[in-house]
Design a protein around this motif. Structure first.
Motif, PDB file in Angstrom:
ATOM      1  N   LYS A 226      -0.548  -3.439  -4.056  1.00  0.00           N
ATOM      2  CA  LYS A 226      -1.948  -3.745  -4.321  1.00  0.00           C
ATOM      3  C   LYS A 226      -2.823  -2.492  -4.334  1.00  0.00           C
ATOM      4  CE  LYS A 226      -1.836  -8.444  -2.454  1.00  0.00           C
ATOM      5  NZ  LYS A 226      -2.415  -9.396  -1.481  1.00  0.00           N
ATOM      6  N   LYS A 227      -2.414  -1.461  -3.571  1.00  0.00           N
ATOM      7  CA  LYS A 227      -3.229  -0.251  -3.477  1.00  0.00           C
ATOM      8  C   LYS A 227      -2.355   0.992  -3.640  1.00  0.00           C
ATOM      9  CE  LYS A 227      -6.534   2.147  -0.457  1.00  0.00           C
ATOM     10  NZ  LYS A 227      -7.234   2.141   0.849  1.00  0.00           N
TER      11      LYS A 227
ATOM     12  N   SER B 218       0.828  -1.202   0.000  1.00  0.00           N
ATOM     13  CA  SER B 218       0.000   0.000   0.000  1.00  0.00           C
ATOM     14  C   SER B 218       0.867   1.259   0.000  1.00  0.00           C
ATOM     15  CB  SER B 218      -0.924   0.005   1.229  1.00  0.00           C
ATOM     16  OG  SER B 218      -1.661   1.202   1.311  1.00  0.00           O
TER      17      SER B 218
ATOM     18  N   SER C 152      -6.046  -1.727  -6.776  1.00  0.00           N
ATOM     19  CA  SER C 152      -6.824  -0.503  -6.600  1.00  0.00           C
ATOM     20  C   SER C 152      -5.974   0.722  -6.913  1.00  0.00           C
ATOM     21  CB  SER C 152      -7.354  -0.422  -5.165  1.00  0.00           C
ATOM     22  OG  SER C 152      -8.019   0.813  -4.934  1.00  0.00           O
TER      23      SER C 152
ATOM     24  N   ASP D 204      -2.774   5.248  -3.964  1.00  0.00           N
ATOM     25  CA  ASP D 204      -3.649   6.417  -3.860  1.00  0.00           C
ATOM     26  C   ASP D 204      -2.905   7.658  -4.339  1.00  0.00           C
ATOM     27  OD1 ASP D 204      -5.432   8.415  -3.234  1.00  0.00           O
ATOM     28  OD2 ASP D 204      -5.905   7.650  -1.223  1.00  0.00           O
TER      29      ASP D 204
ATOM     30  N   ASP E 113      -6.388   4.964  -7.285  1.00  0.00           N
ATOM     31  CA  ASP E 113      -7.231   6.146  -7.100  1.00  0.00           C
ATOM     32  C   ASP E 113      -6.537   7.369  -7.690  1.00  0.00           C
ATOM     33  OD1 ASP E 113      -8.919   8.163  -6.305  1.00  0.00           O
ATOM     34  OD2 ASP E 113      -9.093   7.503  -4.229  1.00  0.00           O
TER      35      ASP E 113
END
Length: 352
Positions: A157-158, A134, A182, A160, A184
């Motif tokens: 995995k993520k 992350s 993911s 932002d 964003d």
């Protein structure tokens, strides 16, 4: 904090220095704390961390440096933190992420670099973080995402990148992010995306592109995103949905195109979306839909859209009766619910 401040505390596992006005952490300040697993250095006046400041903390798993006044991080800042899993640098005054600054953090799973003044990320900044899952870079001042910015983050995995000043994403920016699920990118200033923007993101399941300045989506932009299940393109400036815009998104289940300037949807715009179950077209300026508008949406269960004028579409649209003359909803064999933005609602179920 001076070198050797905590010498002799070999069994200490948690250290909370809340309420202290520390401004500088010197090299070797935590020497001797070989069992320490967590340090909270948040909400202080820390401006400078010397290279080797955390040397000897071989068991440390969590380091919180959030809401300080750190402006720079030199190579060697985190040297020796081989067990570190969580690093929080949220809310500092860092402007640049230097190459190799995180080298050696082989166990790191999460980094929070949000709420900062970051405007530049050097090539290779994240090299060596093979375990990272992350990464939060939201609310910064980055304007351009360069090629291979995230190279080496094979377990991520993520990601932002929301609430930034990003206006350009170079081709292959996300190359190497083979595990990313993911992404964003909401609330930025991106206006256009090409067919190499998301190249290689074969594991991506959720993509948020809402609240942007996007006015055009090139053909094949989403090609290769075979695992994508959710796509949010709401609150943008797109006026026309072209044929085969979403080609390749065979796993997509939810698509949000609400709150846009869309006034036209070309025939076959949704072609290939064979798994789509939810489509939101509400609060747009659509005036016309023909009998190929929803072609291929064989799995669609819920549709949200504007209530059209009588001039724009056959009046049978209101009751969604497939036995009548309108062919607008041809092919939507399992559509169960259609909701209009005016508050009217109709239920649709094919008999037999």
């Amino acid at each position: 904090m001076e070198n050797g401040t905590f010498l002799g505390l070999t069994s200490l596992q948690t250290l909370d220095l809340d309420g202290n006005d520390i401004t500088k952490i010197r090299s070797g300040a935590f020497r001797g704390l070989s069992s320490l697993k967590s340090i909270d250095l948040s909400n202080k006046e820390i401006q400078n961390i010397e290279s080797g400041a955390f040397i000897g903390l071989t068991s440390l798993e969590s380091l919180d440096l959030s809401r300080n006044k750190i402006t720079t991080m030199e190579n060697g800042t985190f040297l020796g933190l081989t067990s570190l899993q969580t690093l929080d640098l949220d809310g500092n005054d860092i402007t640049k992420i230097r190459s190799d600054v995180f080298r050696g953090l082989s166990s790191l799973k999460s980094i929070d670099l949000s709420n900062k003044e970051i405007n530049n990320i050097e090539s290779g900044a994240f090299i060596g973080l093979a375990s990272l899952e992350s990464l939060d870079l939201s609310r910064n001042k980055i304007t351009n995402m360069e090629n291979a910015t995230f190279l080496g983050l094979t377990s991520l995995k993520k990601l932002d990148l929301s609430n930034k000043e990003i206006n350009n994403i170079e081709s292959d920016t996300f190359i190497g992010l083979i595990s990313l699920e993911s992404l964003d990118l909401s609330r930025n200033k991106i206006t256009n995306m090409d067919n190499a923007t998301f190249l290689g993101l074969t594991s991506l399941k959720k993509l948020d592109l809402s609240n942007k300045e996007i006015n055009n989506i090139e053909s094949d932009t989403f090609i290769g995103l075979t695992s994508l299940a959710y796509l949010d393109l709401s609150r943008n400036k797109i006026t026309n949905m072209e044929n085969a815009t979403f080609l390749g998104l065979t796993s997509l289940k939810k698509l949000d195109l609400s709150n846009k300037e869309i006034n036209n949807i070309e025939s076959g715009a949704f072609i290939g979306l064979t798994s789509l179950a939810y489509l939101d077209l509400s609060r747009n300026k659509i005036t016309n839909m023909d009998n190929a508008t929803f072609l291929g949406l064989t799995s669609l269960k819920k549709l949200l859209c504007n209530k059209p004028s009588k001039r724009s579409i056959d009046k049978q649209f209101y009751v969604l009766d497939p036995t009548k003359s309108s062919e607008t909803f041809n092919g939507l064999q399992i559509l169960m619910k259609c909701t209009f933005s005016s508050g009217n609602e109709a239920l649709y179920k094919v008999s037999g």
